[in-house]
Design a protein around this motif. Structure first.
Motif, PDB file in Angstrom:
ATOM      1  N   GLU A 351      74.659  -7.350 -59.301  1.00 43.43           N
ATOM      2  CA  GLU A 351      75.217  -7.697 -57.996  1.00 43.43           C
ATOM      3  C   GLU A 351      76.664  -7.240 -57.889  1.00 43.43           C
ATOM      4  N   ASP A 352      76.996  -6.521 -56.823  1.00 45.37           N
ATOM      5  CA  ASP A 352      78.381  -6.090 -56.663  1.00 45.37           C
ATOM      6  C   ASP A 352      79.208  -7.185 -55.990  1.00 45.37           C
ATOM      7  N   LEU A 353      80.512  -6.990 -55.930  1.00 45.79           N
ATOM      8  CA  LEU A 353      81.428  -8.014 -55.437  1.00 45.79           C
ATOM      9  C   LEU A 353      81.150  -8.381 -53.988  1.00 45.79           C
ATOM     10  N   PHE A 354      80.871  -7.386 -53.144  1.00 47.30           N
ATOM     11  CA  PHE A 354      80.611  -7.658 -51.725  1.00 47.30           C
ATOM     12  C   PHE A 354      79.374  -8.531 -51.565  1.00 47.30           C
ATOM     13  N   ASP A 355      78.288  -8.159 -52.261  1.00 47.68           N
ATOM     14  CA  ASP A 355      77.061  -8.951 -52.171  1.00 47.68           C
ATOM     15  C   ASP A 355      77.286 -10.364 -52.701  1.00 47.68           C
ATOM     16  N   ARG A 356      78.061 -10.465 -53.781  1.00 48.29           N
ATOM     17  CA  ARG A 356      78.294 -11.775 -54.370  1.00 48.29           C
ATOM     18  C   ARG A 356      79.015 -12.699 -53.405  1.00 48.29           C
ATOM     19  N   ILE A 357      80.027 -12.176 -52.733  1.00 48.90           N
ATOM     20  CA  ILE A 357      80.778 -12.991 -51.768  1.00 48.90           C
ATOM     21  C   ILE A 357      79.878 -13.412 -50.610  1.00 48.90           C
ATOM     22  N   ALA A 358      79.112 -12.456 -50.065  1.00 53.30           N
ATOM     23  CA  ALA A 358      78.243 -12.757 -48.921  1.00 53.30           C
ATOM     24  C   ALA A 358      77.164 -13.771 -49.286  1.00 53.30           C
ATOM     25  N   ARG A 359      76.530 -13.567 -50.441  1.00 55.69           N
ATOM     26  CA  ARG A 359      75.441 -14.460 -50.836  1.00 55.69           C
ATOM     27  C   ARG A 359      75.953 -15.833 -51.217  1.00 55.69           C
ATOM     28  N   THR A 360      77.120 -15.886 -51.868  1.00 51.72           N
ATOM     29  CA  THR A 360      77.682 -17.171 -52.265  1.00 51.72           C
ATOM     30  C   THR A 360      78.081 -17.993 -51.042  1.00 51.72           C
ATOM     31  N   THR A 361      78.638 -17.331 -50.040  1.00 52.80           N
ATOM     32  CA  THR A 361      79.040 -18.037 -48.820  1.00 52.80           C
ATOM     33  C   THR A 361      77.840 -18.654 -48.120  1.00 52.80           C
ATOM     34  N   SER A 362      76.785 -17.862 -47.910  1.00 47.00           N
ATOM     35  CA  SER A 362      75.595 -18.392 -47.228  1.00 47.00           C
ATOM     36  C   SER A 362      74.914 -19.459 -48.083  1.00 47.00           C
ATOM     37  N   HIS A 363      74.957 -19.275 -49.410  1.00 46.16           N
ATOM     38  CA  HIS A 363      74.352 -20.257 -50.304  1.00 46.16           C
ATOM     39  C   HIS A 363      75.045 -21.607 -50.182  1.00 46.16           C
ATOM     40  N   TRP A 364      76.381 -21.610 -50.158  1.00 44.53           N
ATOM     41  CA  TRP A 364      77.111 -22.869 -50.079  1.00 44.53           C
ATOM     42  C   TRP A 364      76.876 -23.582 -48.743  1.00 44.53           C
ATOM     43  N   LYS A 365      76.718 -22.833 -47.688  1.00 47.47           N
ATOM     44  CA  LYS A 365      76.408 -23.458 -46.393  1.00 47.47           C
ATOM     45  C   LYS A 365      75.082 -24.205 -46.474  1.00 47.47           C
ATOM     46  N   ARG A 366      74.072 -23.571 -47.074  1.00 50.57           N
ATOM     47  CA  ARG A 366      72.767 -24.227 -47.222  1.00 50.57           C
ATOM     48  C   ARG A 366      72.878 -25.415 -48.177  1.00 50.57           C
ATOM     49  N   ARG A 367      73.624 -25.215 -49.257  1.00 44.54           N
ATOM     50  CA  ARG A 367      73.733 -26.260 -50.279  1.00 44.54           C
ATOM     51  C   ARG A 367      74.327 -27.540 -49.709  1.00 44.54           C
ATOM     52  N   ILE A 368      75.369 -27.422 -48.921  1.00 42.21           N
ATOM     53  CA  ILE A 368      76.008 -28.598 -48.319  1.00 42.21           C
ATOM     54  C   ILE A 368      75.017 -29.344 -47.441  1.00 42.21           C
ATOM     55  N   VAL A 369      74.248 -28.605 -46.656  1.00 43.37           N
ATOM     56  CA  VAL A 369      73.261 -29.230 -45.771  1.00 43.37           C
ATOM     57  C   VAL A 369      72.180 -29.937 -46.580  1.00 43.37           C
ATOM     58  N   PHE A 370      71.682 -29.279 -47.638  1.00 47.48           N
ATOM     59  CA  PHE A 370      70.619 -29.875 -48.446  1.00 47.48           C
ATOM     60  C   PHE A 370      71.084 -31.151 -49.144  1.00 47.48           C
ATOM     61  N   VAL A 371      72.313 -31.134 -49.663  1.00 51.22           N
ATOM     62  CA  VAL A 371      72.855 -32.325 -50.328  1.00 51.22           C
ATOM     63  C   VAL A 371      72.993 -33.459 -49.318  1.00 51.22           C
ATOM     64  N   ALA A 372      73.504 -33.135 -48.123  1.00 50.65           N
ATOM     65  CA  ALA A 372      73.693 -34.148 -47.087  1.00 50.65           C
ATOM     66  C   ALA A 372      72.362 -34.766 -46.653  1.00 50.65           C
ATOM     67  N   ARG A 373      71.322 -33.960 -46.653  1.00 45.30           N
ATOM     68  CA  ARG A 373      70.005 -34.448 -46.220  1.00 45.30           C
ATOM     69  C   ARG A 373      69.195 -35.050 -47.365  1.00 45.30           C
TER      70      ARG A 373
END
Length: 384
Positions: A351-373
């Motif tokens: 995984e290159d740096l650009f993909d890592r940043i993009a995937r990590t950002t979207s992952h954390w958005k989902r993660r926060i929602v899943f934890v909250a629910r």
């Protein structure tokens, strides 16, 4: 004019690339069926009578859609050839469900239908630990006693789409170990349970399905196939392809069989010997090596599986744990993983740096929602 020329050149290059990938460059135009496809086209009418409709490309009356439209053939659904000649998708006319048809030569694989039907019958088929692909039907073709067509669900490679969390991978391992243990408890060795023979049921992950050949595209190839994560819609994983599988006498607790090569060519006991060996121990190597290649070597975050997998792929089959031991050891590993680890995103080693940043950002958005629910980090699969 220059832009039109560039577009034309691009289409030509795309066509040449696609033909080269198919191995048909210089032999077939896009509208020409190859020999594998002709076999299915010649049975189109018979299959329709039996209740299964092939895609338009395989109809005897097919006219390529790009001949009557402005679309390039590479963008058309009916421009997609089969990936494997003995397997094709079809629509079951009775309910509109897309299924898979597999051509099996009984003389080559005399036990494939038998073992598949064994695990597809009660009381086994409704047991949650059963991860053998269901055989809906076995079709016989007129005038061909040696060929059987197995009717199965449309499945998808188990590593696609990407795993969004470590917990999703952990649940996958649990199901695979459970499924292989189930087969062994019923005295069946798969004998080819390498990674290409592990699939998932996509019906919940892909509510609008996908194209059966170009699986990243939607059904009409007009765009990407939309899907949920495994955390949102947990899939069930399945073993397919029982062409090399064997069922052994329950009284024989240590069966020996001559080596038979499957898709994984790394089996240590097959390398320099044709001596009979225990096929159940070879299954343990297969599934361990699949996890090693698809997770430990390709993704960061699954290092906790290294000790167990190392034991599963030992050179001496007698030193490998059996599947009961694998399941027990994995249960301990699973209990020791905390929620934070399970919700972590596995990172591809390439995984290159650009993909890592993009995937990590979207992952954390989902993660926060899943934890909250309160969504579990290792969601249970759907009921069978």
């Amino acid at each position: 004019m220059a832009s039109l020329a560039a577009a034309s050149e691009s289409n030509a290059q795309r066509a040449e690339k696609a033909l080269a990938i198919w191995g048909t460059l210089g032999r077939h135009l896009p509208e020409d069926l190859d020999q594998r496809e002709i076999w299915w086209r010649d049975r189109y009418t018979q299959l329709r009578i039996l209740g299964y409709l092939l895609r338009p490309r395989y109809s005897p009356e097919w006219v390529p859609s790009w001949k009557t439209s402005k679309k390039d053939w590479t963008d058309c659904e009916d421009g997609k050839r089969l990936e494997f000649g003995q397997i094709i998708d079809a629509t079951r006319i009775s309910d509109g469900r897309v299924v898979t048809l597999k051509q099996v030569k009984r003389t080559d694989h005399p036990y494939e239908a038998e073992i598949g039907l064994y695990f597809s019958s009660e009381p086994l088929t409704s047991q949650p630990a059963n991860h053998c692909v269901s055989i809906y039907d076995v079709l016989s073709l007129n005038g061909d006693d040696d060929t059987a067509l197995l009717v199965m669900p449309l499945l998808r490679l188990y590593t696609n789409p990407n795993f969004d969390t470590i917990g999703e991978g952990v649940e996958c391992f649990r199901q695979l170990f459970e499924g292989l243990q189930f087969m062994h408890q019923h005295h069946v060795a798969h004998r080819d349970c390498m990674n290409r023979n592990i699939m998932l049921d996509p019906i919940n992950l892909y509510p609008h399905s996908f194209h059966p050949v170009e699986t990243m595209l939607n059904k009409d190839c007009s765009g990407s196939a939309k899907h949920f994560t495994r955390t949102q819609r947990p899939p069930k994983y399945y073993f397919i392809d029982f062409g090399l599988s064997r069922r052994y006498d329950p009284s024989n607790t240590n069966p020996r069989d001559v080596p038979i090569w499957g898709g994984d060519k790394e089996v240590p006991e097959f390398q320099n010997s044709n001596e009979p060996c225990n096929p159940f121990a070879t299954d343990v190597f297969y599934i361990g090596n699949a996890i090693r290649k698809d997770f430990i070597l390709k993704k960061r975050g699954f290092e906790f599986m290294k000790p167990l997998v190392a034991d599963m792929i030992q050179a001496d089959p007698a030193e490998r744990p059996n599947m009961n031991e694998v399941v027990s050891r994995f249960a301990v590993i699973r209990r020791e993983l905390n929620g934070r680890k399970l919700r972590t995103r596995p990172v591809d080693t390439d995984e290159d740096l650009f993909d890592r940043i993009a995937r990590t950002t979207s992952h954390w958005k989902r993660r926060i929602v899943f934890v909250a629910r309160g969504v579990s980090a290792t969601p249970d699969p759907p009921a069978t």
